[in-house]
Enzyme design. Structure first.
Site, mmCIF file in Angstrom:
data_model
loop_
_atom_site.group_PDB
_atom_site.id
_atom_site.type_symbol
_atom_site.label_atom_id
_atom_site.label_comp_id
_atom_site.label_asym_id
_atom_site.label_seq_id
_atom_site.Cartn_x
_atom_site.Cartn_y
_atom_site.Cartn_z
ATOM 1 N N GLY A 182 5.327 -6.078 10.860
ATOM 2 C CA GLY A 182 5.674 -7.375 10.275
ATOM 3 C C GLY A 182 5.196 -8.599 11.034
ATOM 4 O O GLY A 182 5.708 -9.704 10.815
ATOM 5 N N ASN A 236 2.373 -10.209 10.661
ATOM 6 C CA ASN A 236 1.808 -11.164 9.697
ATOM 7 C C ASN A 236 2.910 -11.870 8.919
ATOM 8 O O ASN A 236 2.828 -13.074 8.678
ATOM 9 C CB ASN A 236 0.844 -10.452 8.734
ATOM 10 C CG ASN A 236 -0.514 -10.232 9.359
ATOM 11 O OD1 ASN A 236 -1.313 -11.145 9.461
ATOM 12 N ND2 ASN A 236 -0.756 -9.012 9.835
ATOM 13 N N LYS A 250 10.345 -1.610 -11.693
ATOM 14 C CA LYS A 250 11.587 -2.170 -12.213
ATOM 15 C C LYS A 250 11.870 -3.537 -11.564
ATOM 16 O O LYS A 250 12.278 -4.490 -12.230
ATOM 17 C CB LYS A 250 12.715 -1.187 -11.863
ATOM 18 C CG LYS A 250 13.927 -1.276 -12.712
ATOM 19 C CD LYS A 250 14.852 -0.102 -12.382
ATOM 20 C CE LYS A 250 16.287 -0.481 -12.678
ATOM 21 N NZ LYS A 250 17.238 0.443 -12.106
ATOM 22 N N MET A 305 2.073 0.238 3.246
ATOM 23 C CA MET A 305 1.314 1.466 3.452
ATOM 24 C C MET A 305 1.152 2.359 2.222
ATOM 25 O O MET A 305 0.638 3.466 2.335
ATOM 26 C CB MET A 305 1.941 2.281 4.597
ATOM 27 C CG MET A 305 1.917 1.573 5.936
ATOM 28 S SD MET A 305 0.260 0.963 6.387
ATOM 29 C CE MET A 305 -0.544 2.500 6.824
ATOM 30 N N ARG A 306 1.589 1.875 1.063
ATOM 31 C CA ARG A 306 1.445 2.698 -0.140
ATOM 32 C C ARG A 306 0.435 2.060 -1.102
ATOM 33 O O ARG A 306 0.216 0.853 -1.058
ATOM 34 C CB ARG A 306 2.798 2.821 -0.855
ATOM 35 C CG ARG A 306 3.896 3.438 -0.010
ATOM 36 C CD ARG A 306 3.697 4.928 0.214
ATOM 37 N NE ARG A 306 3.744 5.698 -1.017
ATOM 38 C CZ ARG A 306 4.827 6.316 -1.476
ATOM 39 N NH1 ARG A 306 5.966 6.244 -0.820
ATOM 40 N NH2 ARG A 306 4.773 7.037 -2.587
ATOM 41 N N ASN A 323 -3.852 -8.765 -0.320
ATOM 42 C CA ASN A 323 -3.685 -7.926 0.880
ATOM 43 C C ASN A 323 -4.583 -8.456 1.991
ATOM 44 O O ASN A 323 -5.574 -9.129 1.739
ATOM 45 C CB ASN A 323 -4.076 -6.478 0.549
ATOM 46 C CG ASN A 323 -3.862 -5.533 1.720
ATOM 47 O OD1 ASN A 323 -2.851 -5.616 2.417
ATOM 48 N ND2 ASN A 323 -4.805 -4.637 1.959
ATOM 49 N N HIS A 367 -6.804 -7.100 5.356
ATOM 50 C CA HIS A 367 -7.366 -5.874 5.932
ATOM 51 C C HIS A 367 -8.146 -6.239 7.203
ATOM 52 O O HIS A 367 -8.914 -7.201 7.195
ATOM 53 C CB HIS A 367 -8.284 -5.194 4.920
ATOM 54 C CG HIS A 367 -8.787 -3.875 5.403
ATOM 55 N ND1 HIS A 367 -7.994 -2.739 5.425
ATOM 56 C CD2 HIS A 367 -9.979 -3.518 5.929
ATOM 57 C CE1 HIS A 367 -8.693 -1.739 5.939
ATOM 58 N NE2 HIS A 367 -9.897 -2.179 6.254
HETATM 59 C C1 GRF Z 1 -2.545 -5.620 9.837
HETATM 60 O O1 GRF Z 1 -3.522 -5.329 10.798
HETATM 61 C C2 GRF Z 1 -3.133 -5.688 8.470
HETATM 62 O O2 GRF Z 1 -4.452 -6.127 8.467
HETATM 63 C C3 GRF Z 1 -3.068 -4.261 8.006
HETATM 64 O O3 GRF Z 1 -1.869 -3.763 8.532
HETATM 65 C C4 GRF Z 1 -1.539 -4.486 9.713
HETATM 66 C C5 GRF Z 1 -0.145 -4.986 9.538
HETATM 67 O O4 GRF Z 1 0.374 -5.520 10.731
HETATM 68 N N1 GRF Z 1 -3.147 -4.185 6.567
HETATM 69 P P1 GRF Z 1 1.782 -6.257 10.735
HETATM 70 O O5 GRF Z 1 2.800 -5.294 10.117
HETATM 71 O O6 GRF Z 1 1.662 -7.507 9.939
HETATM 72 O O7 GRF Z 1 2.081 -6.513 12.187
#
Ligand code: GRF
Length: 200
Positions: free
Chosen positions: A12, A14, A64, A80-81, A95, A97
């Site tokens: 978390g 971000n 839902k 993660m899904r 998203n 990445h």
């Molecule tokens: C980040 O590196 C993002 O790019 C990837 O998953 C990571 C998530 O990190 N999709 P966080 O949970 O925000 O610390």
């Protein structure tokens, strides 16, 4: 007031960067909801500490939930899904990445880019489709990999760029503003390729 949901399964960082960015902008109030499919995820602890409303939302209940809860933007941050089309049709999903897509899609992108020896990697923000990391690209930002750079240093730079870039792009999208790469790098030199103090 704009409403966003931030979905994460783990750390978390971000999420926290986005919350802190908007809490420093009283002239542009954004209502944030934290959603996690992992009841033990640290993102939920962060939401509690930051005073942000949160909800444990099992993967199977997404359809839902989004059918009756409307958001201007749904922000995936370490979710993660893979979301199916019937859920993605219920909102605008983006998203982040940690590579320059379309290179290094999928898991462990930072490590795989480093091991491949690429000299420029970076961060991508894109729309979400059911094709993993394959949706249309909204924004990218580079990180240079020097030959003497240690993996940890590179990884930290990627995360620092993520934390800076994601909130800015979310704000631009919520305001419906057209933006270019130079709008994301602010006032740094036109010769900068991402390594200057402002960018990192
Ligand atoms: C980040 O590196 C993002 O790019 C990837 O998953 C990571 C998530 O990190 N999709 P966080 O949970 O925000 O610390």
């Amino acid at each position: 007031m704009k409403r966003i949901a931030i979905m994460g399964s783990g750390n978390g960082s971000n999420f926290e960067a986005i919350v802190k960015y908007f809490s420093g902008k009283p002239d542009f109030a954004v209502d944030i909801t934290c959603l996690s499919d992992n009841v033990n995820a640290y993102i939920i602890e962060r939401a509690k500490n930051l005073g942000i409303k949160y909800k444990y939302l099992p993967f199977e209940q997404n359809g839902k939930y989004f059918a009756v809860n409307n958001f201007d933007l749904i922000v995936l941050a370490g979710y993660m899904r893979i979301l199916p089309d019937d859920v993605l049709n219920l909102g605008k999903f983006i998203n982040i990445h940690p590579s320059l897509l379309p290179s290094f899609k999928g898991k462990d992108a930072i490590y795989r880019a480093f091991e491949a020896g690429v000299k420029v990697s970076g961060v991508t923000i894109h729309y979400v489709t059911s094709d993993i990391d394959g949706g249309k690209i909204i924004a990218q930002y580079p990180v240079l990999i020097g030959n003497l750079m240690h993996f940890d240093e590179f990884e930290n730079e990627i995360h620092a760029v993520e934390h800076k870039l994601y909130p800015i792009v979310i704000e631009k999208l919520l305001k419906d503003e057209v933006f270019d790469f130079t709008d994301l790098v602010g006032s740094c030199s036109e010769n900068c390729s991402g390594g200057c103090a402002e960018c990192h």
